[in-house]
Design an enzyme around this catalytic site. Structure first.
Site, PDB file in Angstrom:
ATOM      1  N   GLY A   1       0.845  -1.177   0.000  1.00  0.00           N
ATOM      2  CA  GLY A   1       0.000   0.000   0.000  1.00  0.00           C
ATOM      3  C   GLY A   1       0.884   1.231   0.000  1.00  0.00           C
TER       4      GLY A   1
ATOM      5  N   GLN B   1       2.892   9.908   1.199  1.00  0.00           N
ATOM      6  CA  GLN B   1       4.167   9.173   1.263  1.00  0.00           C
ATOM      7  C   GLN B   1       5.067   9.465   0.068  1.00  0.00           C
ATOM      8  OE1 GLN B   1       2.241   5.164   2.145  1.00  0.00           O
ATOM      9  NE2 GLN B   1       4.132   5.073   3.308  1.00  0.00           N
TER      10      GLN B   1
ATOM     11  N   CYS C   1       5.548   0.002   7.300  1.00  0.00           N
ATOM     12  CA  CYS C   1       5.238   1.206   6.531  1.00  0.00           C
ATOM     13  C   CYS C   1       6.483   1.618   5.760  1.00  0.00           C
ATOM     14  CB  CYS C   1       4.812   2.312   7.491  1.00  0.00           C
ATOM     15  SG  CYS C   1       4.325   3.837   6.671  1.00  0.00           S
ATOM     16  N   LEU C   2       6.333   1.930   4.477  1.00  0.00           N
ATOM     17  CA  LEU C   2       7.492   2.345   3.684  1.00  0.00           C
ATOM     18  C   LEU C   2       8.085   3.649   4.220  1.00  0.00           C
ATOM     19  CD1 LEU C   2       6.343   1.531   0.021  1.00  0.00           C
ATOM     20  CD2 LEU C   2       7.843   0.187   1.516  1.00  0.00           C
TER      21      LEU C   2
ATOM     22  N   HIS D   1      -4.871   1.530   7.184  1.00  0.00           N
ATOM     23  CA  HIS D   1      -3.519   2.096   7.331  1.00  0.00           C
ATOM     24  C   HIS D   1      -3.316   3.227   6.319  1.00  0.00           C
ATOM     25  CE1 HIS D   1       1.020   1.461   7.867  1.00  0.00           C
ATOM     26  NE2 HIS D   1       0.941   2.246   6.807  1.00  0.00           N
ATOM     27  N   GLU D   2      -3.712   2.978   5.064  1.00  0.00           N
ATOM     28  CA  GLU D   2      -3.486   3.987   4.015  1.00  0.00           C
ATOM     29  C   GLU D   2      -4.391   5.205   4.208  1.00  0.00           C
ATOM     30  OE1 GLU D   2      -0.883   3.659   2.406  1.00  0.00           O
ATOM     31  OE2 GLU D   2      -0.578   1.550   2.903  1.00  0.00           O
TER      32      GLU D   2
ATOM     33  N   HIS E   1      -2.969   7.578   6.578  1.00  0.00           N
ATOM     34  CA  HIS E   1      -1.940   8.456   6.007  1.00  0.00           C
ATOM     35  C   HIS E   1      -2.549   9.757   5.477  1.00  0.00           C
ATOM     36  CE1 HIS E   1       1.892   6.405   6.210  1.00  0.00           C
ATOM     37  NE2 HIS E   1       1.413   5.296   5.682  1.00  0.00           N
TER      38      HIS E   1
HETATM   39 ZN   LIG Z   1       2.315   3.474   5.809  1.00  0.00          ZN
END
Ligand SMILES: [Zn+2]
Length: 184
Positions: free
Chosen positions: A49, A54, A105-106, A147-148, A151
């Site tokens: 994701g 991000q 998470c990236l 989660h996304e 963000h």
């Molecule tokens: Zn994340």
């Protein structure tokens, strides 16, 4: 297509509330290119994701998905998720059941932690073609979608943790917490 630079924890863009994309602009070449680049960036970094903030775009959009062939012990072998671009999502929990599972998470590289979230959610959003969509999700997709969407509101998964006791570096996660250590 291009691989975009991923913002890491500490960059203010990750804490800003992202702006909705006007539905009439979804078909624009700018947004269509952003969607392609976000898919390419997510794949490049083996994410499942990736949200607009991000990649330094404070817009309410995320991409998600995992190919069966790319499933790893860290993700688990019993879960898959179709590839989708999700724009201006609104999420509501279905029922009161919750699930606890690992998240990464990236934007917070090499760390995993356990997060409790609603087990099932309904998502109302626009798709990459600018069409309204409604879907329900459980399991891994429900977790990723939450989660996304977090963000887009400047929320990171650390904020959702009830305790930091489970925080784990990836090496230690692979060594102690995956089911398939022998396949590493
Ligand atoms: Zn994340």
């Amino acid at each position: 297509m291009a691989i975009l630079k991923v913002a890491r924890m500490g960059h203010p863009v990750l804490r800003a509330v992202a702006k909705p994309i006007p539905p009439s602009e979804i078909a624009s070449s700018r947004i269509q290119r952003l969607i392609e680049d976000m898919f390419e960036t997510m794949t490049e970094y083996s994410g499942i994701g990736l949200a607009g903030p991000q990649v330094h775009e404070s817009l309410r959009i995320f991409v998600a998905g995992v190919r069966e062939a790319d499933l790893t012990p860290e993700i688990g072998d019993d879960r898959d998720m179709p590839f989708m671009a999700v724009i201006n999502p609104e999420i509501t929990a279905i029922g009161t059941a919750t699930d606890e599972d690992w998240e990464g998470c990236l934007s917070i590289p090499d760390i995993r932690g356990r997060v409790i979230r609603p087990a099932a959610v309904q998502i109302s959003a626009y798709d990459a073609g600018g069409r309204r969509m409604k879907l329900t999700a459980t399991g891994l997709p429900a977790r990723v979608v939450q989660h996304e969407t977090d963000h887009l509101d400047g929320v990171l998964f650390f904020d959702r943790m009830k305790s930091f006791e489970s925080l784990t570096f990836m090496d230690e996660f692979r060594r102690h917490w995956t089911k398939h250590e022998d396949e590493q």
